[in-house]
Design a protein around this motif. Structure first.
Motif, PDB file in Angstrom:
ATOM      1  N   ALA A   1      29.539  45.280  43.345  1.00 11.39           N
ATOM      2  CA  ALA A   1      30.782  44.506  43.282  1.00 11.39           C
ATOM      3  C   ALA A   1      31.179  44.358  41.818  1.00 11.39           C
ATOM      4  CB  ALA A   1      30.589  43.137  43.924  1.00 11.39           C
ATOM      5  N   VAL A   2      32.317  44.947  41.460  1.00 12.55           N
ATOM      6  CA  VAL A   2      32.759  44.990  40.070  1.00 12.55           C
ATOM      7  C   VAL A   2      33.939  44.035  39.875  1.00 12.55           C
ATOM      8  CG1 VAL A   2      33.607  46.457  38.196  1.00 12.55           C
ATOM      9  CG2 VAL A   2      32.040  47.402  39.908  1.00 12.55           C
ATOM     10  N   SER A   3      33.715  42.982  39.107  1.00 20.00           N
ATOM     11  CA  SER A   3      34.767  42.093  38.628  1.00 20.00           C
ATOM     12  C   SER A   3      35.541  41.410  39.753  1.00 20.00           C
ATOM     13  CB  SER A   3      35.728  42.853  37.703  1.00 20.00           C
ATOM     14  OG  SER A   3      36.523  41.967  36.956  1.00 20.00           O
ATOM     15  N   PHE A   4      34.822  40.604  40.532  1.00 17.03           N
ATOM     16  CA  PHE A   4      35.447  39.826  41.598  1.00 17.03           C
ATOM     17  C   PHE A   4      34.567  38.611  41.868  1.00 17.03           C
ATOM     18  CE2 PHE A   4      36.730  38.709  45.895  1.00 17.03           C
ATOM     19  CZ  PHE A   4      38.119  38.868  45.830  1.00 17.03           C
ATOM     20  N   PRO A   5      35.157  37.417  42.016  1.00 22.35           N
ATOM     21  CA  PRO A   5      34.353  36.204  42.228  1.00 22.35           C
ATOM     22  C   PRO A   5      34.072  35.933  43.701  1.00 22.35           C
ATOM     23  CG  PRO A   5      36.631  35.589  41.862  1.00 22.35           C
ATOM     24  CD  PRO A   5      36.580  37.099  41.780  1.00 22.35           C
TER      25      PRO A   5
ATOM     26  N   GLY B   1      36.549  30.928  40.979  1.00 25.49           N
ATOM     27  CA  GLY B   1      35.737  31.638  40.004  1.00 25.49           C
ATOM     28  C   GLY B   1      36.569  32.359  38.952  1.00 25.49           C
ATOM     29  N   TRP B   2      37.837  32.648  39.266  1.00 27.54           N
ATOM     30  CA  TRP B   2      38.733  33.201  38.260  1.00 27.54           C
ATOM     31  C   TRP B   2      39.042  32.138  37.202  1.00 27.54           C
ATOM     32  CZ3 TRP B   2      39.465  38.304  38.833  1.00 27.54           C
ATOM     33  CH2 TRP B   2      39.509  38.872  40.106  1.00 27.54           C
ATOM     34  N   PHE B   3      39.387  32.551  36.006  1.00 26.41           N
ATOM     35  CA  PHE B   3      39.884  31.598  35.025  1.00 26.41           C
ATOM     36  C   PHE B   3      41.160  30.945  35.568  1.00 26.41           C
ATOM     37  CE2 PHE B   3      37.304  33.902  31.826  1.00 26.41           C
ATOM     38  CZ  PHE B   3      36.739  32.797  31.166  1.00 26.41           C
ATOM     39  N   PRO B   4      41.408  29.666  35.235  1.00 22.96           N
ATOM     40  CA  PRO B   4      42.602  28.985  35.754  1.00 22.96           C
ATOM     41  C   PRO B   4      43.905  29.711  35.441  1.00 22.96           C
ATOM     42  CG  PRO B   4      41.111  27.391  34.784  1.00 22.96           C
ATOM     43  CD  PRO B   4      40.546  28.754  34.474  1.00 22.96           C
ATOM     44  N   GLU B   5      44.000  30.310  34.253  1.00 22.61           N
ATOM     45  CA  GLU B   5      45.239  31.007  33.924  1.00 22.61           C
ATOM     46  C   GLU B   5      45.434  32.259  34.794  1.00 22.61           C
ATOM     47  OE1 GLU B   5      42.311  32.115  30.504  1.00 22.61           O
ATOM     48  OE2 GLU B   5      42.687  30.445  31.888  1.00 22.61           O
ATOM     49  N   VAL B   6      44.332  32.808  35.292  1.00 26.87           N
ATOM     50  CA  VAL B   6      44.426  33.980  36.167  1.00 26.87           C
ATOM     51  C   VAL B   6      44.952  33.565  37.538  1.00 26.87           C
ATOM     52  CG1 VAL B   6      43.137  35.848  37.282  1.00 26.87           C
ATOM     53  CG2 VAL B   6      42.619  35.204  34.922  1.00 26.87           C
ATOM     54  N   THR B   7      44.413  32.497  38.099  1.00 24.35           N
ATOM     55  CA  THR B   7      44.919  32.041  39.395  1.00 24.35           C
ATOM     56  C   THR B   7      46.353  31.534  39.274  1.00 24.35           C
ATOM     57  OG1 THR B   7      43.796  29.914  39.027  1.00 24.35           O
ATOM     58  CG2 THR B   7      42.675  31.517  40.406  1.00 24.35           C
ATOM     59  N   ALA B   8      46.705  30.947  38.124  1.00 27.62           N
ATOM     60  CA  ALA B   8      48.090  30.518  37.921  1.00 27.62           C
ATOM     61  C   ALA B   8      49.032  31.720  37.940  1.00 27.62           C
ATOM     62  CB  ALA B   8      48.219  29.758  36.602  1.00 27.62           C
ATOM     63  N   GLU B   9      48.597  32.807  37.328  1.00 25.37           N
ATOM     64  CA  GLU B   9      49.401  34.029  37.347  1.00 25.37           C
ATOM     65  C   GLU B   9      49.509  34.582  38.761  1.00 25.37           C
ATOM     66  OE1 GLU B   9      49.383  38.495  35.308  1.00 25.37           O
ATOM     67  OE2 GLU B   9      48.132  36.902  34.467  1.00 25.37           O
TER      68      GLU B   9
ATOM     69  N   ASP C   1      32.379  41.467  29.458  1.00 29.27           N
ATOM     70  CA  ASP C   1      32.071  40.286  28.652  1.00 29.27           C
ATOM     71  C   ASP C   1      33.333  39.491  28.302  1.00 29.27           C
ATOM     72  OD1 ASP C   1      33.119  42.113  26.842  1.00 29.27           O
ATOM     73  OD2 ASP C   1      31.577  41.809  25.320  1.00 29.27           O
ATOM     74  N   ALA C   2      34.504  40.065  28.602  1.00 25.81           N
ATOM     75  CA  ALA C   2      35.763  39.329  28.465  1.00 25.81           C
ATOM     76  C   ALA C   2      36.528  39.451  29.784  1.00 25.81           C
ATOM     77  CB  ALA C   2      36.585  39.867  27.298  1.00 25.81           C
ATOM     78  N   ASP C   3      35.852  39.125  30.864  1.00 28.75           N
ATOM     79  CA  ASP C   3      36.382  39.311  32.208  1.00 28.75           C
ATOM     80  C   ASP C   3      37.399  38.226  32.561  1.00 28.75           C
ATOM     81  OD1 ASP C   3      36.443  39.898  35.175  1.00 28.75           O
ATOM     82  OD2 ASP C   3      34.736  41.151  34.616  1.00 28.75           O
ATOM     83  N   ALA C   4      38.110  38.453  33.676  1.00 26.73           N
ATOM     84  CA  ALA C   4      38.999  37.435  34.228  1.00 26.73           C
ATOM     85  C   ALA C   4      38.227  36.419  35.054  1.00 26.73           C
ATOM     86  CB  ALA C   4      40.073  38.107  35.089  1.00 26.73           C
ATOM     87  N   VAL C   5      36.948  36.682  35.302  1.00 26.68           N
ATOM     88  CA  VAL C   5      36.068  35.773  36.032  1.00 26.68           C
ATOM     89  C   VAL C   5      35.270  34.951  35.022  1.00 26.68           C
ATOM     90  CG1 VAL C   5      34.182  35.612  37.704  1.00 26.68           C
ATOM     91  CG2 VAL C   5      35.930  37.399  37.949  1.00 26.68           C
ATOM     92  N   ARG C   6      35.177  33.648  35.261  1.00 29.08           N
ATOM     93  CA  ARG C   6      34.492  32.742  34.336  1.00 29.08           C
ATOM     94  C   ARG C   6      33.001  33.060  34.250  1.00 29.08           C
ATOM     95  NH1 ARG C   6      33.797  28.187  36.126  1.00 29.08           N
ATOM     96  NH2 ARG C   6      34.458  28.429  38.296  1.00 29.08           N
ATOM     97  N   PRO C   7      32.423  33.083  33.046  1.00 28.90           N
ATOM     98  CA  PRO C   7      30.980  33.351  32.913  1.00 28.90           C
ATOM     99  C   PRO C   7      30.121  32.391  33.719  1.00 28.90           C
ATOM    100  CG  PRO C   7      32.041  33.533  30.788  1.00 28.90           C
ATOM    101  CD  PRO C   7      33.087  33.006  31.731  1.00 28.90           C
ATOM    102  N   ALA C   8      30.533  31.131  33.812  1.00 25.89           N
ATOM    103  CA  ALA C   8      29.749  30.181  34.599  1.00 25.89           C
ATOM    104  C   ALA C   8      29.705  30.597  36.062  1.00 25.89           C
ATOM    105  CB  ALA C   8      30.338  28.774  34.464  1.00 25.89           C
TER     106      ALA C   8
ATOM    107  N   THR D   1      37.251  44.361  29.457  1.00 28.18           N
ATOM    108  CA  THR D   1      37.945  43.297  30.170  1.00 28.18           C
ATOM    109  C   THR D   1      38.027  43.678  31.642  1.00 28.18           C
ATOM    110  OG1 THR D   1      40.202  44.190  30.043  1.00 28.18           O
ATOM    111  CG2 THR D   1      39.386  42.964  28.111  1.00 28.18           C
ATOM    112  N   HIS D   2      38.563  42.774  32.445  1.00 27.92           N
ATOM    113  CA  HIS D   2      38.772  43.068  33.866  1.00 27.92           C
ATOM    114  C   HIS D   2      39.618  44.323  34.044  1.00 27.92           C
ATOM    115  CE1 HIS D   2      39.568  42.239  38.149  1.00 27.92           C
ATOM    116  NE2 HIS D   2      40.826  42.553  37.884  1.00 27.92           N
ATOM    117  N   HIS D   3      40.559  44.525  33.143  1.00 22.46           N
ATOM    118  CA  HIS D   3      41.559  45.566  33.332  1.00 22.46           C
ATOM    119  C   HIS D   3      41.075  46.958  32.952  1.00 22.46           C
ATOM    120  CE1 HIS D   3      44.337  42.305  34.099  1.00 22.46           C
ATOM    121  NE2 HIS D   3      43.857  41.720  33.027  1.00 22.46           N
ATOM    122  N   ASP D   4      40.029  47.067  32.137  1.00 23.71           N
ATOM    123  CA  ASP D   4      39.586  48.400  31.711  1.00 23.71           C
ATOM    124  C   ASP D   4      38.125  48.685  32.034  1.00 23.71           C
ATOM    125  OD1 ASP D   4      38.224  46.892  29.793  1.00 23.71           O
ATOM    126  OD2 ASP D   4      39.560  47.445  28.146  1.00 23.71           O
ATOM    127  N   LEU D   5      37.541  47.907  32.928  1.00 21.49           N
ATOM    128  CA  LEU D   5      36.127  48.097  33.270  1.00 21.49           C
ATOM    129  C   LEU D   5      35.834  49.497  33.806  1.00 21.49           C
ATOM    130  CD1 LEU D   5      34.602  44.905  34.922  1.00 21.49           C
ATOM    131  CD2 LEU D   5      33.555  46.350  33.190  1.00 21.49           C
TER     132      LEU D   5
END
Length: 268
Positions: A117-121, A126-134, A199-206, A241-245
């Motif tokens: 599973a690549v880059s999905f919470p 689990g997404w950063f708040p600005e990502v879900t806002a978008e 390491d600069a994903d759209a998913v929060r490290p926590a 990033t999420h976009h170029d993984l």
């Protein structure tokens, strides 16, 4: 291979590679297609059969008379694995495709040997708040503005009905706005799983740590003899990033050893 009927849904499938390795099914992200995996495909297809799938309404696959849902697309993927005579397969999904892959192993555990599973919470928060806002700002009206994007260029080049672009945008926006929390189901996954994030994903490290813990990872010292390490694995790829993984030169090196490894306690 062309269009294959899966659960009553025609899905476009291409087969690449050969060899004795377990078959691998690739599931792309939103607005994508199987060809999205081109940067990493040579590594993945060395020594195994790889099946690139265009999901419902994406790439060369026609839309279906239903909403876009990871759960129903997982029904399609499980049916496709059976239709292709694979019995079971390894499944790798990116972004939306990772959500579909997760639902496939949750809903049909017998058809998935190993999951990547690549880059999905595991839950929407689990997404950063600005990502879900978008995601929440997306609506059907964005279809016209998106016609100038590379996403539309691909759709225009591949889609069997280019006039369905507004339909795909509307269905995607509706899907992205839905709440979900699969954490209780993720904790029941028994298939060896590799989680991959940037390491600069759209998913929060926590949340990455939380997700891995649901699979038994990061809970104890692995010990010198590896007796304390979980079957499942976590890879965080630097400089991505999420976009170029999918273009990261490190992705294949994380995935292939996991698929080929003799994992203690894993079936097959």
């Amino acid at each position: 291979m062309g269009l294959v009927d899966a659960n009553g849904t025609p899905l476009y499938v291409e087969e690449r590679g050969a060899g004795p390795g377990e078959p691998l099914v690739l599931l792309h992200g939103g607005y994508g297609a199987g060809e999205s995996f081109a940067p990493v495909l040579p590594e993945l297809a060395e020594g195994r059969r790889v099946f690139l799938v265009d999901l419902q309404g994406h790439g060369r696959s026609p839309d279906a008379d239903r909403p876009l849902r990871p759960e129903t697309m997982a029904d399609d993927v499980a049916a496709l694995i059976g239709r292709l005579g694979l019995g079971r397969a390894d499944v790798l999904g990116y972004s939306m495709g990772a959500g579909v892959a997760l639902r496939t192993v949750i809903q049909y555990p017998a058809v998935v040997r190993r999951l990547v599973a690549v880059s999905f919470p595991a839950r929407r928060s689990g997404w950063f708040p600005e990502v879900t806002a978008e995601m929440d700002r997306m609506d059907a009206g964005m279809a016209e503005a998106m016609r100038r994007s590379p996403l539309h260029e691909r759709y225009e080049r591949l889609a069997p009905r280019v006039e369905d672009w507004p339909v795909l945008v509307a269905k995607t926006a509706e899907m992205l706005g839905r709440e979900y929390d699969w954490t209780s189901e993720v904790s029941g996954i028994t298939a060896p799983t590799l989680l991959v994030f940037a390491d600069a994903d759209a998913v929060r490290p926590a949340h990455v740590a939380e997700f891995f813990a649901l699979l038994g990872g990061g809970l104890r010292d692995g010990r010198r003899d590896h007796s304390g390490r979980p079957v499942s694995r976590l890879a965080v790829l630097p400089g991505a990033t999420h976009h170029d993984l999918l273009s990261s030169p490190l992705l294949g090196g994380a995935v292939v050893p996991f698929l080929d490894a003799d994992l203690p306690g894993a079936a097959g």
